[in-house]
Design a protein around this motif. Structure first.
Motif, PDB file in Angstrom:
ATOM      1  N   THR A 198       0.801  -1.188  -0.037  1.00 57.71           N
ATOM      2  CA  THR A 198      -0.217   0.147  -0.070  1.00 57.71           C
ATOM      3  C   THR A 198       0.956   1.255   0.189  1.00 57.71           C
ATOM      4  N   LYS A 199       2.204   1.041  -0.153  1.00 61.07           N
ATOM      5  CA  LYS A 199       3.081   2.300  -0.184  1.00 61.07           C
ATOM      6  C   LYS A 199       3.384   2.637  -1.491  1.00 61.07           C
ATOM      7  N   ALA A 200       3.850   3.879  -1.724  1.00 61.73           N
ATOM      8  CA  ALA A 200       4.142   4.328  -2.939  1.00 61.73           C
ATOM      9  C   ALA A 200       5.504   4.185  -3.183  1.00 61.73           C
ATOM     10  N   ALA A 201       6.065   3.991  -4.469  1.00 60.04           N
ATOM     11  CA  ALA A 201       7.691   4.046  -4.900  1.00 60.04           C
ATOM     12  C   ALA A 201       8.023   5.254  -4.798  1.00 60.04           C
ATOM     13  N   LEU A 202       9.091   5.478  -4.039  1.00 55.73           N
ATOM     14  CA  LEU A 202       9.676   6.895  -3.841  1.00 55.73           C
ATOM     15  C   LEU A 202      11.118   6.984  -3.880  1.00 55.73           C
ATOM     16  N   SER A 203      11.668   7.864  -4.902  1.00 54.23           N
ATOM     17  CA  SER A 203      13.292   7.860  -5.142  1.00 54.23           C
ATOM     18  C   SER A 203      13.939   8.062  -3.547  1.00 54.23           C
ATOM     19  N   ARG A 204      13.311   9.004  -2.915  1.00 56.96           N
ATOM     20  CA  ARG A 204      13.979   9.155  -1.513  1.00 56.96           C
ATOM     21  C   ARG A 204      14.289   7.984  -0.777  1.00 56.96           C
ATOM     22  N   ASN A 205      13.335   7.013  -0.637  1.00 59.38           N
ATOM     23  CA  ASN A 205      13.595   5.704  -0.045  1.00 59.38           C
ATOM     24  C   ASN A 205      14.982   5.170  -0.381  1.00 59.38           C
ATOM     25  N   HIS A 206      15.369   5.322  -1.567  1.00 59.20           N
ATOM     26  CA  HIS A 206      16.841   4.690  -2.131  1.00 59.20           C
ATOM     27  C   HIS A 206      17.883   5.536  -2.173  1.00 59.20           C
ATOM     28  N   LEU A 207      17.766   6.905  -1.664  1.00 58.67           N
ATOM     29  CA  LEU A 207      18.931   7.721  -1.906  1.00 58.67           C
ATOM     30  C   LEU A 207      20.569   7.313  -1.499  1.00 58.67           C
ATOM     31  N   PRO A 208      20.535   6.552  -0.418  1.00 56.72           N
ATOM     32  CA  PRO A 208      21.945   6.088   0.026  1.00 56.72           C
ATOM     33  C   PRO A 208      22.159   5.070  -1.150  1.00 56.72           C
ATOM     34  N   GLU A 209      21.489   4.043  -1.459  1.00 58.52           N
ATOM     35  CA  GLU A 209      21.757   2.984  -2.524  1.00 58.52           C
ATOM     36  C   GLU A 209      22.057   3.775  -3.906  1.00 58.52           C
ATOM     37  N   PHE A 210      21.385   4.792  -4.199  1.00 59.37           N
ATOM     38  CA  PHE A 210      21.614   5.469  -5.596  1.00 59.37           C
ATOM     39  C   PHE A 210      22.777   6.245  -5.485  1.00 59.37           C
ATOM     40  N   ARG A 211      23.020   6.976  -4.563  1.00 57.00           N
ATOM     41  CA  ARG A 211      24.491   7.475  -4.294  1.00 57.00           C
ATOM     42  C   ARG A 211      25.541   6.594  -4.434  1.00 57.00           C
ATOM     43  N   GLN A 212      25.660   5.449  -3.907  1.00 58.52           N
ATOM     44  CA  GLN A 212      26.446   4.455  -3.913  1.00 58.52           C
ATOM     45  C   GLN A 212      26.828   3.904  -5.461  1.00 58.52           C
ATOM     46  N   PHE A 213      25.738   3.610  -6.183  1.00 56.64           N
ATOM     47  CA  PHE A 213      25.413   3.187  -7.425  1.00 56.64           C
ATOM     48  C   PHE A 213      26.198   4.107  -8.312  1.00 56.64           C
ATOM     49  N   VAL A 214      25.673   5.261  -8.125  1.00 59.16           N
ATOM     50  CA  VAL A 214      26.399   6.408  -9.077  1.00 59.16           C
ATOM     51  C   VAL A 214      28.069   6.390  -8.882  1.00 59.16           C
ATOM     52  N   ARG A 215      28.329   6.318  -7.603  1.00 59.88           N
ATOM     53  CA  ARG A 215      29.766   6.508  -7.430  1.00 59.88           C
ATOM     54  C   ARG A 215      30.443   5.096  -8.081  1.00 59.88           C
ATOM     55  N   GLU A 220       5.288  10.209  -6.232  1.00 62.15           N
ATOM     56  CA  GLU A 220       6.861  10.845  -6.240  1.00 62.15           C
ATOM     57  C   GLU A 220       6.636  12.034  -7.034  1.00 62.15           C
ATOM     58  N   MET A 221       5.990  12.194  -8.125  1.00 64.39           N
ATOM     59  CA  MET A 221       5.776  13.603  -8.922  1.00 64.39           C
ATOM     60  C   MET A 221       5.114  14.682  -7.966  1.00 64.39           C
ATOM     61  N   ARG A 222       4.123  14.123  -7.176  1.00 69.03           N
ATOM     62  CA  ARG A 222       3.308  15.151  -6.320  1.00 69.03           C
ATOM     63  C   ARG A 222       4.435  16.100  -5.287  1.00 69.03           C
ATOM     64  N   GLU A 223       5.074  14.765  -4.537  1.00 68.25           N
ATOM     65  CA  GLU A 223       6.357  15.329  -3.798  1.00 68.25           C
ATOM     66  C   GLU A 223       7.293  16.535  -4.452  1.00 68.25           C
ATOM     67  N   ILE A 224       7.834  16.258  -5.775  1.00 67.57           N
ATOM     68  CA  ILE A 224       8.497  16.763  -6.560  1.00 67.57           C
ATOM     69  C   ILE A 224       8.030  18.293  -6.571  1.00 67.57           C
ATOM     70  N   ILE A 225       6.761  18.302  -7.111  1.00 66.51           N
ATOM     71  CA  ILE A 225       6.115  19.506  -7.549  1.00 66.51           C
ATOM     72  C   ILE A 225       6.192  20.337  -6.121  1.00 66.51           C
ATOM     73  N   GLU A 226       5.811  19.747  -5.084  1.00 67.41           N
ATOM     74  CA  GLU A 226       5.860  20.453  -3.969  1.00 67.41           C
ATOM     75  C   GLU A 226       7.169  21.157  -3.319  1.00 67.41           C
ATOM     76  N   THR A 227       8.154  20.072  -3.670  1.00 68.30           N
ATOM     77  CA  THR A 227       9.499  20.504  -2.955  1.00 68.30           C
ATOM     78  C   THR A 227      10.270  21.542  -4.080  1.00 68.30           C
ATOM     79  N   LEU A 228       9.776  21.656  -5.160  1.00 71.80           N
ATOM     80  CA  LEU A 228      10.211  22.600  -5.962  1.00 71.80           C
ATOM     81  C   LEU A 228       9.839  23.932  -5.984  1.00 71.80           C
TER      82      LEU A 228
END
Ligand SMILES: [Zn+2]
Length: 378
Positions: A90-107, A134-142
């Motif tokens: 019941t939970k949405a897919a959000l990039s921020r849940n994966h940020l540490p992994e994403f940083r490692q992946f890019v590094r 995710e899109m809603r959060e981004i629109i809010e943050t930006l």
């Protein structure tokens, strides 16, 4: 990441820098280029360039506090969005849940593919998405003020994963918050809503030139010069494909490919099923790499037929196979259709289809393609 860390893409880098220098940077850009050519690193290098307070020679300085934070993907005004997984039913897919992994992946693998990214965060062969939440959060943050008083930059990797949720992005592009730059990094325009595409300024990225790829494989991956050149020629301008080819034992792959083609050309159903079974054991990533390799060999065959005098830059066994097949009576159109069918299967394998069933179906399709047109030599 500096622009200097991204091989190739000189025209794109120059166009991006010129847009900033002239003060006419569009607020929404689409960086469009094939898998493995460096879309994500180009987007991240450009974001760093936008934040840098001491730009020099068409690149970021790499030393100012903004550069340091951007390079670590920790700049508070750098927003990242990419395919993510639902943490629960019941939970949405959000990039921020994966940020540490994403940083490692890019590094570790800045040229990694989306499929590499999925393998990095799940072993279950799931396909991620970019959710409407995710899109809603981004629109809010930006819509909020930037933390550091300067620009806000969104790097959205693979808008193709938005699907119908793209409409939410449309709102953001049509009514951009002030001082915000949207960088969308895509591999194909097919999966993006036309209404979005028409509002983006496209910057095209090119496959990495063979010479540059050869140098990278030799310098960064310790490949012997001859092998680096052969692998680079096979990789069709994709850094990730080149590294995958380099890491896999070619002799095994070629032997499997030859056995598979023998089964296809002789139409031996049992052999086809066995090969599908064997190949399936390689897993999603291995199967994908194998199919990419098979497509490359068929493409080399078509090219070799058109210009037999040109050297193929392939290892000896592959060269022999390619020139034998080029002399076969199978038509060029059939070879192209076979390569297309393999590419289609690679796409499905990437997207979570059952590997063995797909490979078996592909074998049968290849046999049918051959039986339909084995007599003409176009
Ligand atoms: Zn800087």
């Amino acid at each position: 990441m500096h622009f200097a860390d991204v091989p190739g893409q000189n025209p794109a880098k120059a166009a991006l820098v010129a847009a900033v220098e002239s003060g006419r940077l569009p607020h929404a850009l689409l960086l469009l280029g094939p898998e493995g050519c460096g879309g994500l690193p180009t987007g991240l290098a450009f974001a760093q360039y936008l934040f840098c307070t001491a730009r020099t020679g068409g690149d970021s300085c790499g030393r100012c506090p903004d550069c340091t934070k951007a390079a670590a993907l920790e700049h508070p005004d750098l927003h990242l969005s990419f395919p993510a997984l639902k943490p629960g039913p019941t939970k949405a897919a959000l990039s921020r849940n994966h940020l540490p992994e994403f940083r490692q992946f890019v590094r570790e693998t800045p040229f990694g593919t989306t499929s590499d990214w999925m393998t990095h965060i799940t072993s279950e062969g799931k396909r991620g998405n970019i959710s409407v939440d995710e899109m809603r959060e981004i629109i809010e943050t930006l819509s909020l003020k930037s933390y550091e008083g300067g620009r806000k930059v969104l790097v959205l990797w693979r808008p193709e994963y938005l699907g119908k949720e793209g409409n939410a992005l449309l709102k953001l592009i049509e009514e951009p918050p002030p001082d915000t730059v949207l960088l969308l990094v895509a591999e194909a325009t097919e999966g993006i809503l036309p209404t979005i595409l028409s509002r983006l300024q496209t910057v095209r990225l090119a496959p990495i030139p063979v010479e540059e790829l050869t140098q990278l494989l030799a310098e960064k991956h310790g490949a012997e010069p001859a092998r680096a050149a052969a692998v680079a020629a096979m990789a069709e301008g994709s850094y990730s494909a080149a590294v995958s080819l380099l890491n896999h034992h070619d002799a095994d792959r070629f032997a499997t490919f030859r056995a598979w083609m023998l089964a296809v050309f002789t139409g031996r159903g049992v052999q086809l099923a066995t090969t599908a079974e064997e190949l399936g054991k390689e897993g999603r990533e291995g199967t994908r790499a194998f199919l990419d390799y098979a497509v490359h060999l068929l493409e080399h065959t078509v090219r070799h037929r058109a210009a037999p005098a040109l050297p193929t830059a392939l290892p000896a066994d592959e060269t022999r196979f390619v020139s034998d097949l080029a002399r076969n009576t199978v038509s060029t159109q059939t070879l192209a259709r076979m390569a297309e069918a393999m590419g289609k299967t690679a796409y499905l394998v990437d997207r979570n289809a059952n590997i063995k069933i797909q490979l078996h179906a592909l074998g049968i399709r290849l046999v049918r393609l051959l039986q339909g047109r084995t007599t003409s030599n176009a």
